[in-house]
Enzyme design. Structure first.
Site, PDB file in Angstrom:
ATOM      1  N   ALA A  14       1.129  -1.610   0.204  1.00 43.07           N
ATOM      2  CA  ALA A  14      -0.034  -0.018   0.144  1.00 43.07           C
ATOM      3  C   ALA A  14       1.171   1.081  -0.006  1.00 43.07           C
ATOM      4  O   ALA A  14       0.456   2.186  -0.136  1.00 43.07           O
ATOM      5  CB  ALA A  14      -1.048  -0.037   1.274  1.00 43.07           C
ATOM      6  N   SER A  16       4.138   0.715  -1.162  1.00 41.03           N
ATOM      7  CA  SER A  16       5.496   0.594  -2.211  1.00 41.03           C
ATOM      8  C   SER A  16       5.228  -0.523  -3.149  1.00 41.03           C
ATOM      9  O   SER A  16       4.628  -1.332  -2.475  1.00 41.03           O
ATOM     10  CB  SER A  16       7.307   1.020  -1.603  1.00 41.03           C
ATOM     11  OG  SER A  16       7.563  -0.128  -0.194  1.00 41.03           O
ATOM     12  N   GLY A  82      -5.222  -6.049  -0.690  1.00 41.48           N
ATOM     13  CA  GLY A  82      -6.601  -6.563  -0.757  1.00 41.48           C
ATOM     14  C   GLY A  82      -7.545  -5.727  -0.861  1.00 41.48           C
ATOM     15  O   GLY A  82      -7.196  -4.932  -0.406  1.00 41.48           O
ATOM     16  N   ASP A 242      -1.122 -10.950  -0.881  1.00 42.92           N
ATOM     17  CA  ASP A 242      -0.155 -10.169  -0.726  1.00 42.92           C
ATOM     18  C   ASP A 242      -0.071 -11.531   0.837  1.00 42.92           C
ATOM     19  O   ASP A 242       0.923 -12.236   0.568  1.00 42.92           O
ATOM     20  CB  ASP A 242       0.662  -9.178  -0.403  1.00 42.92           C
ATOM     21  CG  ASP A 242      -0.398  -8.241   0.629  1.00 42.92           C
ATOM     22  OD1 ASP A 242      -1.918  -8.795   1.985  1.00 42.92           O
ATOM     23  OD2 ASP A 242       0.248  -6.901   0.688  1.00 42.92           O
ATOM     24  N   THR A 243      -1.540 -11.247   1.931  1.00 40.47           N
ATOM     25  CA  THR A 243      -0.685 -12.464   2.986  1.00 40.47           C
ATOM     26  C   THR A 243      -0.848 -13.914   2.580  1.00 40.47           C
ATOM     27  O   THR A 243      -0.476 -15.073   2.867  1.00 40.47           O
ATOM     28  CB  THR A 243      -1.732 -12.036   3.983  1.00 40.47           C
ATOM     29  OG1 THR A 243      -1.447 -10.374   4.422  1.00 40.47           O
ATOM     30  CG2 THR A 243      -1.819 -12.500   5.192  1.00 40.47           C
TER      31      THR A 243
END
Length: 494
Positions: A14, A16, A82, A242-243
């Site tokens: 969020a 970079s 997300g 990403d998680t």
């Protein structure tokens, strides 16, 4: 195993983003960063937006650099934060930059939707997702409520990693892990729920075909091949959230583990075969997000190093100049457990002054008020470790297996003080590392798609073989037990 297979990972956060090349050879994974760039939040007209074309440009820049180096990459994978999405018109054009999850239009949308459209309990029973005002369901409702022209004219709705894959290939998909963050997906059927979509005036046809991580989206378009100098490289739908990619990179040896993805925000959870949706999970606001190979990431969000980072911005320049080990080391010299807070109290969500919010909390709970940077830092670390203990104990109640180990991954895995506190507080063996878990998970899922690995456990064996993990064992059990009793007493007052 084949040698010299290179994979190109796009890892967007969020604030970079970066592009990374990974190479698997002789049972080990090696990473090299290619480019790094900012992801700027744009404020305009009272709203917050992401610049989707700037992100696309940066992906092309990374691919050009790879082509310039003469590397033959096997595939490309994209993971992002997300919930956010891009609206596409029926002419195949992006209707406007996507709204960011921090957009204030969602602040009251959740309560409005749950009161007047579908009840809170009904939504949770379908999705098993914790309630956060910026979840996609509430963003979409806010756009419908305001009669947003882009929403009204959208032919397709693509989550951010899918939109970027579409820009590269021309093909539309709806990847399971990123879709699960929307609070529109039923984790039991692994499909978007038709009733919830209908409550927003949407149909299933607005979204791409549902795919699992490891699916080929398509080949780079002729245009992208010309712009980058690459050939028809496939784009893989990795764990787009990403998680999801990060948890795929947990170097566990078996299922008896919990994970703590530690950074600005902490996510603690377990990996299960089936979603856990019950009265207790609802009361404790646990979430069921999509994992790889059809698994569910049963987890809870915890306000992590956000507290420390915000305080650091407020401290005098001479304190900000100290390295993290220097500042945190000074915190180890002050009295432990002198002042404790609930890191997830609403008071710490977005205060004008984080230092002031911590001091006010301690004052209102009749505790000594931390004044110095060392005292405040110690208060944060003690409190986080105790909050981790509380959530870890809840996970042990929910888990269908015994939890032997807590894996700490992400940037927070380098924080030796908090790692030791976490081991001592939870009573679990802590294994810290890897730091670059999101990019690693992204690349390993591409490797699976290329059939270099067979399943998640072979992936994790390679990651463990490529990572130096640091082990922390519990210490001072009686001291931490006493502190936990004090913590529970304090947070019960708020």
């Amino acid at each position: 195993m084949q040698q010299n297979k290179y994979f190109f990972a796009v890892d967007l956060g969020a604030t970079s983003g970066r592009t990374i090349v990974g190479n698997i050879a002789e049972g080990k994974l090696a990473l090299e960063e290619v480019t790094r760039f900012p992801n700027n939040l744009i404020e305009q007209g009272g709203h917050y937006y992401w610049d989707i074309h700037a992100l696309y440009f940066e992906i092309l820049r990374g691919l050009k650099e790879v082509a310039k180096r003469g590397l033959e990459i096997t595939s490309i994978g994209i993971d992002t934060w997300g919930v956010d999405f891009v609206l596409i018109g029926d002419d195949g054009a992006i209707l406007r930059n996507p709204r960011a999850y921090r957009d204030p239009v969602t602040f009251d949308a959740m309560d409005d939707y749950l009161q007047h459209v579908v009840s809170r309990r009904e939504v949770y029973d379908v999705t098993g997702i914790q309630f956060m005002n910026f979840n996609s369901i509430f963003q979409l409702y806010a756009m419908k409520r305001e009669q947003n022209s882009a929403f009204r004219n959208a032919a397709k709705i693509l989550f951010v990693p899918e939109a970027l894959s579409w820009m590269l290939t021309g093909n539309e998909v709806c990847e399971y892990t990123i879709a699960s963050t929307s609070q529109l997906l039923d984790p039991r059927t692994k499909l978007l729920d038709e009733r919830l979509l209908a409550s927003l005036g949407l149909s299933r046809s607005k979204f791409g075909r549902m795919v699992q991580p490891g699916t080929v989206v398509g080949m780079l378009t002729d245009e992208v091949q010309r712009l980058t100098g690459l050939g028809p490289v496939p784009v893989i739908a990795v764990a787009g959230h990403d998680t999801g990619s990060a948890v795929a990179a947990v170097p566990a040896k078996d299922e008896h583990f919990a994970y703590l993805s530690s950074g600005t925000w902490s996510l603690m959870g377990i990996e299960t075969k089936d979603a856990i949706i019950s009265e207790l999970s609802y009361e404790r606001n646990f979430t069921n997000e999509g994992g790889i190979e059809g698994t569910t990431r049963f987890l809870k969000n915890i306000c992590g190093m956000w507290l420390y980072e915000r305080c650091r911005l407020e401290w005098p320049e001479e304190v900000r100049k100290l390295s993290h080990p220097e500042l945190q080391g000074s915190a180890m010299q002050v009295e432990p457990f002198r002042s404790l807070i609930n890191p997830d109290d609403q008071a710490f969500a977005a205060p004008a002054s984080m230092i002031g919010a911590i001091q006010k909390y301690c004052r209102e709970t009749n505790q000594p008020v931390p004044e110095t940077p060392a005292e405040i830092c110690r208060c944060i670390f003690d409190s986080l470790a105790l909050r981790y203990r509380q959530v870890f104990s809840w996970l042990q109640e929910f888990a269908p297996f015994k939890l032997d180990t807590l894996h700490i991954i992400g940037g927070g895995s380098l924080n030796k003080y908090l790692n030791q506190f976490t081991a001592s507080s939870t009573g679990a063996t802590v294994l810290a590392g890897p730091q670059e878990c999101t990019a690693i998970g992204n690349i390993m899922l591409q490797a699976k798609a290329a059939r270099l690995v067979n399943d998640i456990w072979q992936m994790r064996a390679i990651i463990a073989n490529s990572t130096e993990m640091v082990k922390y064992e519990p210490q001072e059990k009686a001291l931490w037990d006493e502190a936990y009793t004090k913590y529970l007493n304090i947070v019960s007052k708020k």
